[in-house]
Write a protein that holds these residues in place. Sequence first.
Motif, mmCIF file in Angstrom:
data_model
loop_
_atom_site.group_PDB
_atom_site.id
_atom_site.type_symbol
_atom_site.label_atom_id
_atom_site.label_comp_id
_atom_site.label_asym_id
_atom_site.label_seq_id
_atom_site.Cartn_x
_atom_site.Cartn_y
_atom_site.Cartn_z
ATOM 1 N N ARG A 49 13.845 -17.426 -10.017
ATOM 2 C CA ARG A 49 12.464 -17.344 -9.473
ATOM 3 C C ARG A 49 11.893 -16.125 -10.048
ATOM 4 N NH1 ARG A 49 11.128 -17.910 -3.203
ATOM 5 N NH2 ARG A 49 12.838 -16.037 -3.375
ATOM 6 N N LEU A 50 12.845 -14.984 -9.625
ATOM 7 C CA LEU A 50 12.404 -13.438 -10.075
ATOM 8 C C LEU A 50 12.134 -13.278 -11.460
ATOM 9 C CD1 LEU A 50 12.487 -12.749 -7.087
ATOM 10 C CD2 LEU A 50 13.311 -10.687 -7.696
ATOM 11 N N THR A 51 13.297 -14.163 -12.196
ATOM 12 C CA THR A 51 13.181 -13.858 -13.780
ATOM 13 C C THR A 51 11.557 -14.518 -14.133
ATOM 14 O OG1 THR A 51 15.748 -14.177 -13.864
ATOM 15 C CG2 THR A 51 14.297 -14.669 -15.774
ATOM 16 N N GLY A 52 11.396 -15.467 -13.385
ATOM 17 C CA GLY A 52 10.114 -16.131 -14.177
ATOM 18 C C GLY A 52 8.845 -15.263 -13.796
ATOM 19 N N TRP A 53 9.040 -14.483 -12.819
ATOM 20 C CA TRP A 53 8.029 -13.309 -12.551
ATOM 21 C C TRP A 53 7.961 -12.169 -13.421
ATOM 22 C CZ3 TRP A 53 8.984 -13.027 -6.372
ATOM 23 C CH2 TRP A 53 8.516 -14.234 -5.693
ATOM 24 N N PHE A 54 9.187 -11.676 -13.489
ATOM 25 C CA PHE A 54 9.476 -10.409 -14.367
ATOM 26 C C PHE A 54 9.572 -10.616 -15.824
ATOM 27 C CE2 PHE A 54 12.054 -8.222 -10.689
ATOM 28 C CZ PHE A 54 10.898 -8.142 -9.998
ATOM 29 N N ALA A 55 10.031 -11.588 -16.425
ATOM 30 C CA ALA A 55 10.348 -11.527 -17.729
ATOM 31 C C ALA A 55 8.938 -11.418 -18.590
ATOM 32 C CB ALA A 55 10.751 -13.003 -18.210
ATOM 33 N N PRO A 56 7.772 -12.056 -18.067
ATOM 34 C CA PRO A 56 6.427 -11.737 -18.957
ATOM 35 C C PRO A 56 5.938 -10.289 -18.787
ATOM 36 C CG PRO A 56 6.199 -13.719 -17.755
ATOM 37 C CD PRO A 56 7.468 -12.977 -17.197
ATOM 38 N N VAL A 57 6.265 -9.838 -17.579
ATOM 39 C CA VAL A 57 5.975 -8.245 -17.382
ATOM 40 C C VAL A 57 6.591 -7.532 -18.336
ATOM 41 C CG1 VAL A 57 5.453 -6.536 -15.734
ATOM 42 C CG2 VAL A 57 5.097 -8.782 -15.334
ATOM 43 N N VAL A 58 7.956 -7.500 -18.243
ATOM 44 C CA VAL A 58 8.826 -6.911 -19.053
ATOM 45 C C VAL A 58 8.536 -6.980 -20.542
ATOM 46 C CG1 VAL A 58 11.283 -6.501 -19.657
ATOM 47 C CG2 VAL A 58 10.900 -7.078 -17.380
ATOM 48 N N ALA A 59 8.343 -8.202 -21.053
ATOM 49 C CA ALA A 59 8.085 -8.316 -22.399
ATOM 50 C C ALA A 59 6.639 -7.877 -22.861
ATOM 51 C CB ALA A 59 8.023 -9.872 -22.705
ATOM 52 N N GLU A 60 5.817 -7.849 -22.038
ATOM 53 C CA GLU A 60 4.409 -7.281 -22.243
ATOM 54 C C GLU A 60 4.507 -5.721 -22.413
ATOM 55 O OE1 GLU A 60 -0.352 -7.241 -20.706
ATOM 56 O OE2 GLU A 60 1.400 -8.357 -19.709
ATOM 57 N N ALA A 61 5.547 -5.202 -21.718
ATOM 58 C CA ALA A 61 5.573 -3.758 -21.668
ATOM 59 C C ALA A 61 6.549 -3.150 -22.944
ATOM 60 C CB ALA A 61 6.210 -3.078 -20.421
ATOM 61 N N GLY A 62 7.098 -4.227 -23.705
ATOM 62 C CA GLY A 62 7.921 -3.798 -25.011
ATOM 63 C C GLY A 62 9.290 -3.902 -24.797
ATOM 64 N N TYR A 63 9.786 -4.377 -23.590
ATOM 65 C CA TYR A 63 11.162 -4.372 -23.406
ATOM 66 C C TYR A 63 11.968 -5.739 -23.203
ATOM 67 C CZ TYR A 63 9.961 0.377 -21.796
ATOM 68 O OH TYR A 63 9.404 1.333 -21.745
ATOM 69 N N ASP A 64 13.134 -5.993 -23.585
ATOM 70 C CA ASP A 64 13.798 -7.179 -23.476
ATOM 71 C C ASP A 64 14.673 -7.149 -21.812
ATOM 72 O OD1 ASP A 64 13.405 -8.438 -25.772
ATOM 73 O OD2 ASP A 64 14.969 -6.728 -26.386
ATOM 74 N N LEU A 65 14.333 -8.347 -21.018
ATOM 75 C CA LEU A 65 15.288 -8.292 -19.942
ATOM 76 C C LEU A 65 16.407 -8.926 -20.087
ATOM 77 C CD1 LEU A 65 14.724 -8.422 -16.789
ATOM 78 C CD2 LEU A 65 13.970 -10.922 -16.978
ATOM 79 N N GLU A 66 17.267 -7.938 -19.896
ATOM 80 C CA GLU A 66 18.784 -8.309 -20.402
ATOM 81 C C GLU A 66 19.459 -8.640 -19.111
ATOM 82 O OE1 GLU A 66 20.088 -8.113 -23.084
ATOM 83 O OE2 GLU A 66 18.880 -6.677 -24.361
ATOM 84 N N ASP A 67 19.262 -8.326 -17.797
ATOM 85 C CA ASP A 67 19.957 -8.878 -16.786
ATOM 86 C C ASP A 67 19.061 -8.858 -15.549
ATOM 87 O OD1 ASP A 67 22.064 -10.264 -15.434
ATOM 88 O OD2 ASP A 67 23.110 -8.356 -15.004
ATOM 89 N N LEU A 68 19.409 -9.792 -14.636
ATOM 90 C CA LEU A 68 18.603 -9.511 -13.193
ATOM 91 C C LEU A 68 19.636 -10.373 -12.441
ATOM 92 C CD1 LEU A 68 14.865 -10.427 -12.568
ATOM 93 C CD2 LEU A 68 16.660 -11.061 -10.798
ATOM 94 N N ASP A 69 19.756 -9.622 -11.306
ATOM 95 C CA ASP A 69 20.405 -9.795 -10.176
ATOM 96 C C ASP A 69 19.659 -9.743 -8.732
ATOM 97 O OD1 ASP A 69 23.377 -10.928 -8.916
ATOM 98 O OD2 ASP A 69 23.083 -8.748 -8.192
ATOM 99 N N VAL A 70 19.936 -10.696 -7.775
ATOM 100 C CA VAL A 70 19.408 -10.443 -6.464
ATOM 101 C C VAL A 70 20.475 -10.772 -5.596
ATOM 102 C CG1 VAL A 70 17.693 -11.209 -4.693
ATOM 103 C CG2 VAL A 70 17.185 -11.634 -7.041
ATOM 104 N N ARG A 71 20.632 -9.750 -4.796
ATOM 105 C CA ARG A 71 21.743 -10.012 -3.628
ATOM 106 C C ARG A 71 21.321 -9.352 -2.361
ATOM 107 N NH1 ARG A 71 23.152 -5.755 -6.772
ATOM 108 N NH2 ARG A 71 23.652 -3.575 -5.796
ATOM 109 N N ALA A 72 21.972 -10.119 -0.996
ATOM 110 C CA ALA A 72 21.784 -9.579 0.021
ATOM 111 C C ALA A 72 22.500 -8.227 0.449
ATOM 112 C CB ALA A 72 22.025 -10.744 1.176
ATOM 113 N N ALA A 73 22.044 -7.298 1.054
ATOM 114 C CA ALA A 73 22.623 -5.994 1.560
ATOM 115 C C ALA A 73 22.165 -5.620 3.009
ATOM 116 C CB ALA A 73 22.453 -5.087 0.696
#
Length: 224
Positions: free
Chosen positions: A16-40
């Motif tokens: 879900r977050l990859t869908g949100w973040f990928a376009p924002v990261v790409a628009e800023a000129g970067y590649d989204l290499e990894d994304l992880d969500v964990r409970a703490a």
Amino acid sequence: MPTPQSPRSGPVATDRLTGWFAPVVAEAGYDLEDLDVRAAGNRFVVRVVVDRDSGVSLDDVAEVSRALSDVLDAEDDDLGRSPYVLEVTSPGVDRPLTLPRHWRRNEGRLVTTTVGGQELLGRVVSVDDDGVTLAVEKGGAKKGQVRKAVGDRTVSWAELGEGRVQVEFNRPAGHRDAHLVHEGPDDDAGDDTDDEPLTADDVDDELDEHDGSADAAAQDRGEQ
């Protein structure tokens, strides 16, 4: 405040977050290499790894962090209004080379990889649509041993295995992480082995001190 549950962490939340973040990261000129969500505890840790050809500085990390924090704020209800910690970082040198862009961004660096079940040690000479050209070296498995060049070898993407960057004290001039070179003391100048790159086992402490990743300062948001 809801207790973190699997739909808000792990693969479901990551997708879900990859869908949100990928376009924002790409628009800023970067590649989204990894994304992880964990409970703490009673919060979530959202860890994002970004990169680009010219590398990622601390200022770049701060820029991306602000943009992604805005996305999380906008999607607050979908996150269940749970507190989160956002961590944005660039890849460390221990990141495996699995994609053509990973190899391209490491031109000039010494790597190990496997080709047809055989492990190769070589410096990345060039990267193109067909594969990777390595300046293959042999020997030098132990500190002080001299490695010998055995010639260039072009390996196609189909036969190229995962690559691992080897940590060196001396890196090629002009490389994007040349500033991480450790200059030895002057009184070692006469040692004819000082210019030889060391193996990863010899420089674990050097890695901890000079890791090329630009770690972001975590951004906390409390419950609304």
